[in-house]
Design an enzyme around this catalytic site. Structure first.
Site, PDB file in Angstrom:
ATOM      1  N   GLN A 153     -21.601 -26.152  24.062  1.00 20.18           N
ATOM      2  CA  GLN A 153     -22.911 -25.488  24.082  1.00 20.18           C
ATOM      3  C   GLN A 153     -23.936 -26.263  23.245  1.00 20.18           C
ATOM      4  O   GLN A 153     -25.092 -26.417  23.637  1.00 20.18           O
ATOM      5  CB  GLN A 153     -22.749 -24.055  23.538  1.00 20.18           C
ATOM      6  CG  GLN A 153     -23.988 -23.189  23.663  1.00 20.18           C
ATOM      7  CD  GLN A 153     -24.225 -22.717  25.097  1.00 20.18           C
ATOM      8  OE1 GLN A 153     -23.352 -22.825  25.950  1.00 20.18           O
ATOM      9  NE2 GLN A 153     -25.421 -22.233  25.362  1.00 20.18           N
ATOM     10  N   ILE A 154     -23.491 -26.737  22.083  1.00 19.19           N
ATOM     11  CA  ILE A 154     -24.398 -27.492  21.206  1.00 19.19           C
ATOM     12  C   ILE A 154     -24.877 -28.762  21.916  1.00 19.19           C
ATOM     13  O   ILE A 154     -26.047 -29.127  21.861  1.00 19.19           O
ATOM     14  CB  ILE A 154     -23.697 -27.845  19.864  1.00 19.19           C
ATOM     15  CG1 ILE A 154     -23.553 -26.590  19.016  1.00 19.19           C
ATOM     16  CG2 ILE A 154     -24.472 -28.929  19.095  1.00 19.19           C
ATOM     17  CD1 ILE A 154     -22.669 -26.763  17.779  1.00 19.19           C
TER      18      ILE A 154
ATOM     19  N   GLU B 273      -1.782 -12.323  23.594  1.00 18.17           N
ATOM     20  CA  GLU B 273      -1.387 -10.899  23.631  1.00 18.17           C
ATOM     21  C   GLU B 273       0.019 -10.734  23.054  1.00 18.17           C
ATOM     22  O   GLU B 273       0.286  -9.798  22.298  1.00 18.17           O
ATOM     23  CB  GLU B 273      -1.435 -10.374  25.080  1.00 18.17           C
ATOM     24  CG  GLU B 273      -2.818 -10.244  25.677  1.00 18.17           C
ATOM     25  CD  GLU B 273      -3.432 -11.589  26.098  1.00 18.17           C
ATOM     26  OE1 GLU B 273      -2.692 -12.592  26.206  1.00 18.17           O
ATOM     27  OE2 GLU B 273      -4.657 -11.637  26.300  1.00 18.17           O
TER      28      GLU B 273
ATOM     29  N   GLY C 172       7.953 -23.697  17.249  1.00 15.38           N
ATOM     30  CA  GLY C 172       7.096 -24.380  18.227  1.00 15.38           C
ATOM     31  C   GLY C 172       5.655 -23.911  18.121  1.00 15.38           C
ATOM     32  O   GLY C 172       4.719 -24.691  18.359  1.00 15.38           O
TER      33      GLY C 172
ATOM     34  N   GLU D 158       3.757 -21.129  25.125  1.00 16.60           N
ATOM     35  CA  GLU D 158       4.559 -20.779  23.918  1.00 16.60           C
ATOM     36  C   GLU D 158       4.164 -19.403  23.391  1.00 16.60           C
ATOM     37  O   GLU D 158       4.117 -19.158  22.179  1.00 16.60           O
ATOM     38  CB  GLU D 158       4.477 -21.883  22.864  1.00 16.60           C
ATOM     39  CG  GLU D 158       5.122 -23.155  23.422  1.00 16.60           C
ATOM     40  CD  GLU D 158       5.708 -24.106  22.413  1.00 16.60           C
ATOM     41  OE1 GLU D 158       5.906 -23.715  21.249  1.00 16.60           O
ATOM     42  OE2 GLU D 158       5.978 -25.251  22.814  1.00 16.60           O
TER      43      GLU D 158
ATOM     44  N   ILE E 101       7.410 -26.294  33.605  1.00 17.72           N
ATOM     45  CA  ILE E 101       8.134 -26.977  32.534  1.00 17.72           C
ATOM     46  C   ILE E 101       7.418 -28.298  32.206  1.00 17.72           C
ATOM     47  O   ILE E 101       7.325 -29.205  33.040  1.00 17.72           O
ATOM     48  CB  ILE E 101       9.616 -27.224  32.944  1.00 17.72           C
ATOM     49  CG1 ILE E 101      10.263 -25.890  33.374  1.00 17.72           C
ATOM     50  CG2 ILE E 101      10.391 -27.869  31.791  1.00 17.72           C
ATOM     51  CD1 ILE E 101      10.146 -24.738  32.380  1.00 17.72           C
TER      52      ILE E 101
END
Ligand SMILES: Cc1cc2nc3c(=O)[nH]c(=O)nc-3n(C[C@H](O)[C@H](O)[C@H](O)COP(=O)(O)OP(=O)(O)OC[C@H]3O[C@@H](n4cnc5c(N)ncnc54)[C@H](O)[C@@H]3O)c2cc1C
Length: 382
Positions: free
Chosen positions: A339-340, A370, A245, A366, A159
């Site tokens: 990466q840059i 998936e 949210g 939240e 929480i």
């Protein structure tokens, strides 16, 4: 179709951007490193002072009375500065909104003004349990009416802001015999209610300044006037509030992705490579172009979901599309930015390292990516 923001929206966005540049960005790395509580609480108080802890809340309760589009814009600006502050702000707005939407006059008068004014540093949203993350209907926290109180027993985990929330919206099972999801109710629980304890603090990968804890309820007595909405209607309340949210979390993630790309693009222009700058190389230019394109798409999806919500139209599918796209675009942007920049980008002195860690959780909490895809597909294939 008009893509222009209104003058009021531009003003709110500018106020947020200026605050982030002058007050939040300069301390974000230190907040992350030290998890300094006083520093976080001071920033949250200032955000409340700017009206950012109740952006869509009616001014009669101390809110700003703006629309969800403004909420999205503000969350993106805060995300650019500090994701730990961003998640706290997003969840607090969500808690104020669910009370405004579902609460009695007594509940609204008692709990919304302190959330908006900063008297409560944050609001808590307590849904997840060990057996109930992606599937909150499987929760076990029980609530039994005894006299004038509900007696709550069980445990919530992960929480956000539990250590300093002034009020929690917390879900528990009020009818064990009901079909799955039909016997759950929402309650407004104060941290001082007897029987509520803040449990284990999680050690996380990112968003380190935002504390995440267990909540343990051991015969916790909650006055029956703190039932939020109708008994056994809590699952519907959670689902509808999470949709709102998701606009907040997606918008905040967009801010993290933009901050990462802005840093990497500037670095690429200034860093020498061969006879020119890093940014002269086609491969680097292509990565920067792809990321800004994806982040712009995320912005449009977020604003579409926000506009539908403001028009009181159905927006849950669009909020899920916006959340999954924005959080994944942000993760990709943070990965590519690091990466840059290369070796320095991987070190703690470089903001890309923090952005990379901070973006990761946005496609988990939240509702995971998936679960967003399941929600989208369920609507499309209905
Ligand atoms: C930093 C942090 C802060 C958080 N703050 C809060 C908070 O303030 N309040 C709160 O209530 N919760 C909070 N959470 C909990 C968060 O909402 C859950 O982590 C999230 O809902 C996913 O649940 P889970 O982690 O238990 O994953 P699980 O549900 O155990 O899922 C594990 C994996 O399986 C996948 N999966 C699950 N079901 C399906 C399916 N049907 N099809 C395909 N894949 C599936 C998931 O996507 C995931 O990848 C927080 C979590 C974190 C990490």
């Amino acid at each position: 179709m008009d893509f222009e923001l209104t003058e009021k929206q531009k003003k709110i966005q500018k106020t947020a951007a200026e605050f982030v540049k002058s007050e939040l960005e300069p301390i974000a790395a230190e907040l992350d490193r030290t998890k300094n509580r006083e520093m976080l609480l001071s920033i949250l108080k200032k955000l409340a002072g700017l009206g950012f802890m109740g952006i869509t809340i009616d001014p009669k309760y101390g809110g700003t009375g703006a629309e969800t589009i403004s909420f999205s814009l503000v969350m993106t600006e805060i995300g650019r500065g500090c994701a730990s502050t961003g998640v706290t702000t997003s969840v607090t707005n969500m808690v104020a909104e669910v009370i405004q939407g579902m609460g009695t006059d007594y509940q609204k008068d008692k709990y919304i003004p302190p959330l908006c004014s900063g008297e409560f540093p944050a609001g808590g949203f307590a849904l997840t349990e060990t057996v109930a993350g992606s599937d909150p209907a499987a929760m076990r926290m029980s609530a039994v009416l005894e006299g004038d109180d509900y007696v709550l027993n069980g445990q919530k985990i992960f929480i956000s802001s539990a250590e300093f929330s002034g009020v929690f919206v917390l879900w528990a099972v009020t009818d064990k015999e009901a079909k799955k999801g039909r016997g759950i109710s929402a309650f407004l629980v104060e941290p001082s209610f007897p029987g509520l304890k803040i449990g284990q603090h999680e050690n996380k990968l990112g968003q380190l300044a935002s504390p995440t804890n267990e909540l343990i309820l051991d015969n916790c007595r909650v006055p029956k006037e703190n039932l939020l909405g109708v008994q056994n209607d809590g699952f519907r309340i959670a689902a509808s509030e999470l949709a709102g949210g998701r606009i907040g979390i997606g918008s905040m993630a967009l801010g993290v992705g933009l901050a990462a790309m802005d840093y990497a693009a500037k670095y690429a222009k200034e860093q020498a490579l061969g006879s020119g700058a890093l940014a002269d190389h086609q491969g680097i230019r292509s990565v920067i172009a792809e990321n800004y394109t994806r982040l712009s798409g995320a912005r449009l999806l977020l604003l579409r979901a926000a506009a539908l919500k403001d028009q009181k139209k159905y927006y849950a599918k669009e909020a899920s599309m916006a959340k999954v796209f924005a959080t994944e675009a942000a993760n990709r942007a943070c990965q590519d930015a690091l990466q840059i920049v290369g070796d320095y980008g991987y070190t703690q002195g470089c903001p890309t390292e923090r952005f990379f860690r901070d973006a990761r959780v946005t496609s988990i909490y939240e509702g995971t990516s998936e679960i967003q895809r399941l929600i989208i597909a369920r609507e499309l294939l209905r």
